[in-house]
Motif scaffolding. Sequence first.
Motif, PDB file in Angstrom:
ATOM      1  N   ALA A 118      17.368  16.730  -0.288  1.00 13.07           N
ATOM      2  CA  ALA A 118      18.629  16.110   0.138  1.00 13.07           C
ATOM      3  C   ALA A 118      18.861  14.760  -0.528  1.00 13.07           C
ATOM      4  N   GLY A 119      17.901  14.331  -1.350  1.00 14.73           N
ATOM      5  CA  GLY A 119      18.043  13.030  -1.998  1.00 14.73           C
ATOM      6  C   GLY A 119      17.814  11.863  -1.061  1.00 14.73           C
ATOM      7  N   ALA A 120      17.047  12.083   0.009  1.00 13.56           N
ATOM      8  CA  ALA A 120      16.751  11.019   0.968  1.00 13.56           C
ATOM      9  C   ALA A 120      15.506  10.253   0.534  1.00 13.56           C
ATOM     10  N   ALA A 121      15.499   8.965   0.839  1.00 12.54           N
ATOM     11  CA  ALA A 121      14.393   8.110   0.406  1.00 12.54           C
ATOM     12  C   ALA A 121      13.187   8.214   1.325  1.00 12.54           C
ATOM     13  N   LYS A 122      13.416   8.404   2.634  1.00 11.28           N
ATOM     14  CA  LYS A 122      12.322   8.377   3.596  1.00 11.28           C
ATOM     15  C   LYS A 122      12.536   9.400   4.703  1.00 11.28           C
ATOM     16  N   VAL A 123      11.435   9.691   5.409  1.00 16.96           N
ATOM     17  CA  VAL A 123      11.461  10.495   6.626  1.00 16.96           C
ATOM     18  C   VAL A 123      10.988   9.603   7.767  1.00 16.96           C
ATOM     19  N   LEU A 124      11.771   9.501   8.824  1.00 15.64           N
ATOM     20  CA  LEU A 124      11.428   8.686   9.980  1.00 15.64           C
ATOM     21  C   LEU A 124      11.136   9.595  11.169  1.00 15.64           C
ATOM     22  N   THR A 125      10.092   9.261  11.919  1.00 14.16           N
ATOM     23  CA  THR A 125       9.771  10.019  13.131  1.00 14.16           C
ATOM     24  C   THR A 125       9.545   9.045  14.281  1.00 14.16           C
ATOM     25  N   GLY A 126       9.415   9.586  15.485  1.00 17.78           N
ATOM     26  CA  GLY A 126       9.195   8.765  16.670  1.00 17.78           C
ATOM     27  C   GLY A 126       7.740   8.608  17.043  1.00 17.78           C
ATOM     28  N   HIS A 127       6.823   8.818  16.104  1.00 16.39           N
ATOM     29  CA  HIS A 127       5.393   8.680  16.417  1.00 16.39           C
ATOM     30  C   HIS A 127       5.011   7.220  16.669  1.00 16.39           C
ATOM     31  N   TYR A 128       4.077   7.043  17.588  1.00 18.56           N
ATOM     32  CA  TYR A 128       3.526   5.716  17.853  1.00 18.56           C
ATOM     33  C   TYR A 128       2.341   5.486  16.911  1.00 18.56           C
ATOM     34  N   ALA A 129       2.664   4.983  15.738  1.00 21.66           N
ATOM     35  CA  ALA A 129       1.685   4.649  14.709  1.00 21.66           C
ATOM     36  C   ALA A 129       2.352   3.654  13.783  1.00 21.66           C
ATOM     37  N   LYS A 130       1.555   2.929  13.016  1.00 22.81           N
ATOM     38  CA  LYS A 130       2.116   1.927  12.106  1.00 22.81           C
ATOM     39  C   LYS A 130       1.620   2.197  10.688  1.00 22.81           C
ATOM     40  N   LEU A 131       2.464   1.883   9.733  1.00 25.27           N
ATOM     41  CA  LEU A 131       2.158   2.152   8.332  1.00 25.27           C
ATOM     42  C   LEU A 131       2.370   0.892   7.513  1.00 25.27           C
ATOM     43  N   SER A 132       1.444   0.632   6.598  1.00 25.69           N
ATOM     44  CA  SER A 132       1.599  -0.489   5.674  1.00 25.69           C
ATOM     45  C   SER A 132       1.100  -0.047   4.310  1.00 25.69           C
ATOM     46  N   GLU A 133       1.387  -0.856   3.287  1.00 29.73           N
ATOM     47  CA  GLU A 133       0.987  -0.515   1.915  1.00 29.73           C
ATOM     48  C   GLU A 133       0.297  -1.718   1.282  1.00 29.73           C
ATOM     49  N   HIS A 134      -0.864  -1.482   0.702  1.00 33.48           N
ATOM     50  CA  HIS A 134      -1.636  -2.541   0.058  1.00 33.48           C
ATOM     51  C   HIS A 134      -2.172  -2.025  -1.272  1.00 33.48           C
ATOM     52  N   GLY A 135      -1.734  -2.654  -2.336  1.00 32.12           N
ATOM     53  CA  GLY A 135      -2.226  -2.271  -3.655  1.00 32.12           C
ATOM     54  C   GLY A 135      -1.914  -0.833  -4.022  1.00 32.12           C
ATOM     55  N   GLY A 136      -0.759  -0.356  -3.571  1.00 32.33           N
ATOM     56  CA  GLY A 136      -0.373   1.017  -3.887  1.00 32.33           C
ATOM     57  C   GLY A 136      -0.979   2.073  -2.993  1.00 32.33           C
ATOM     58  N   VAL A 137      -1.753   1.651  -1.982  1.00 28.64           N
ATOM     59  CA  VAL A 137      -2.370   2.600  -1.047  1.00 28.64           C
ATOM     60  C   VAL A 137      -1.730   2.419   0.331  1.00 28.64           C
ATOM     61  N   TYR A 138      -1.263   3.518   0.909  1.00 28.00           N
ATOM     62  CA  TYR A 138      -0.647   3.471   2.234  1.00 28.00           C
ATOM     63  C   TYR A 138      -1.726   3.604   3.301  1.00 28.00           C
ATOM     64  N   GLU A 139      -1.633   2.734   4.316  1.00 31.52           N
ATOM     65  CA  GLU A 139      -2.630   2.685   5.378  1.00 31.52           C
ATOM     66  C   GLU A 139      -1.963   2.941   6.727  1.00 31.52           C
ATOM     67  N   LEU A 140      -2.561   3.818   7.486  1.00 26.94           N
ATOM     68  CA  LEU A 140      -2.038   4.161   8.804  1.00 26.94           C
ATOM     69  C   LEU A 140      -2.882   3.443   9.860  1.00 26.94           C
ATOM     70  N   ARG A 141      -2.206   2.846  10.833  1.00 25.46           N
ATOM     71  CA  ARG A 141      -2.891   2.126  11.906  1.00 25.46           C
ATOM     72  C   ARG A 141      -2.395   2.598  13.264  1.00 25.46           C
ATOM     73  N   ARG A 142      -3.168   2.272  14.279  1.00 22.80           N
ATOM     74  CA  ARG A 142      -2.776   2.636  15.631  1.00 22.80           C
ATOM     75  C   ARG A 142      -1.457   1.970  16.005  1.00 22.80           C
ATOM     76  N   GLY A 143      -0.679   2.652  16.855  1.00 16.96           N
ATOM     77  CA  GLY A 143       0.529   2.044  17.378  1.00 16.96           C
ATOM     78  C   GLY A 143       0.179   0.916  18.333  1.00 16.96           C
ATOM     79  N   ASP A 144       1.094  -0.036  18.491  1.00 15.21           N
ATOM     80  CA  ASP A 144       0.821  -1.187  19.356  1.00 15.21           C
ATOM     81  C   ASP A 144       0.659  -0.790  20.814  1.00 15.21           C
TER      82      ASP A 144
END
Length: 358
Positions: A118-144
């Motif tokens: 569909a030419g969309a940039a991202k997929v968003l969901t309602g999961h309780y988790a956090k995502l960050s990116e460091h040095g080209g690597v995506y890291e998943l963390r626990r939700g607050d």
Amino acid sequence: MKEKVIVALSGGVDSSVAAVLAQQAGCEVIGVTLRLKHPDPEFSVAQLCASKNDEAAVESICAKLGIEHHYLELFPEFECKVLRPAAQEYARGRTPNPCCECNYRIKFGKLVEFARSAGAAKVLTGHYAKLSEHGGVYELRRGDDLKKDQSYFLYRLDQAILSMVRFPVGAMDKGKVRRIAAEYGLVTSDKPDSQDACFQVPGESFGETLRRLEKLPRRPGLFRYQGRIVGRHNGVHEFTIGQRKGLNVALGVPAYVAGIDPESGDIRLETEPERLLASRFTVERVSWQSGRAPDLSGELEVQIRYRSRAVPCRVEPDGAGGAAVFPAVPQRAVTPGQAAVFYRGDLLLGGGVIGHAD
């Protein structure tokens, strides 16, 4: 030009608020709902993740927000890649976690595939988790909100998927999510949380429902206690390590399932809870979220079921895609087939499937 994003709408409050937050951020939002409903009413009526009420809520949300929406018909793949393997695991005397497989093989995989088409940039969901990116690597963390944290179920997601997803409610608590839904007049604001199981037939185990769905034979056998036959059962698929209820065995004291032999059908019972403790267990098919094995020295924790607490551990890879895990405190009822997920603090490192416990 607005950034186009896909929001996975389940009919619950978390995903509907994810759509609101995306719209607030100025995105062009397209809602997508996965249809995983069994074609046979005998089974579809027992499905918890594909009800008519959920679809009505989705359509109400889309109308309220004025967003485009699509259904993806995916039951055949859901059955092939999730339900059938889970039924086969139960038949082997194991207790699988279908949610982990479904997230990787069906939900996120198909949502990312649709987003790209569909030419969309991202997929968003309602999961309780956090995502960050460091040095080209995506890291998943626990939700607050640690009571709602869902990172455990996401350990299979790889870098290709993580690069495409976002979790807008991951830094919120459930109360705030419901307040936002109420502020926007969403029908999901007071909707009860969804259940973990995808099927729930009253009076029937999940393993039995899957056995009937996949038309697998029963594997009946004997209950044994201290070498003695103390009862009979209708199939190993209906039992799990640590189970106490539903055994229908009279020993004068509570009994627990301590071992399951799928070949003979024998189920070994114990009456002393400490005999369910394991100081070592193996993990199969380990996947590391960064794409390669992390440094396993230092402080690590392992979580062996969704509702249990993570405990400090030592992890020793076996060189064949698995690992031996040594928890600092012996763990009760370590269950073959369940997911063992590794963390360093709130950072999810990876996980695998529990093999056997010592």
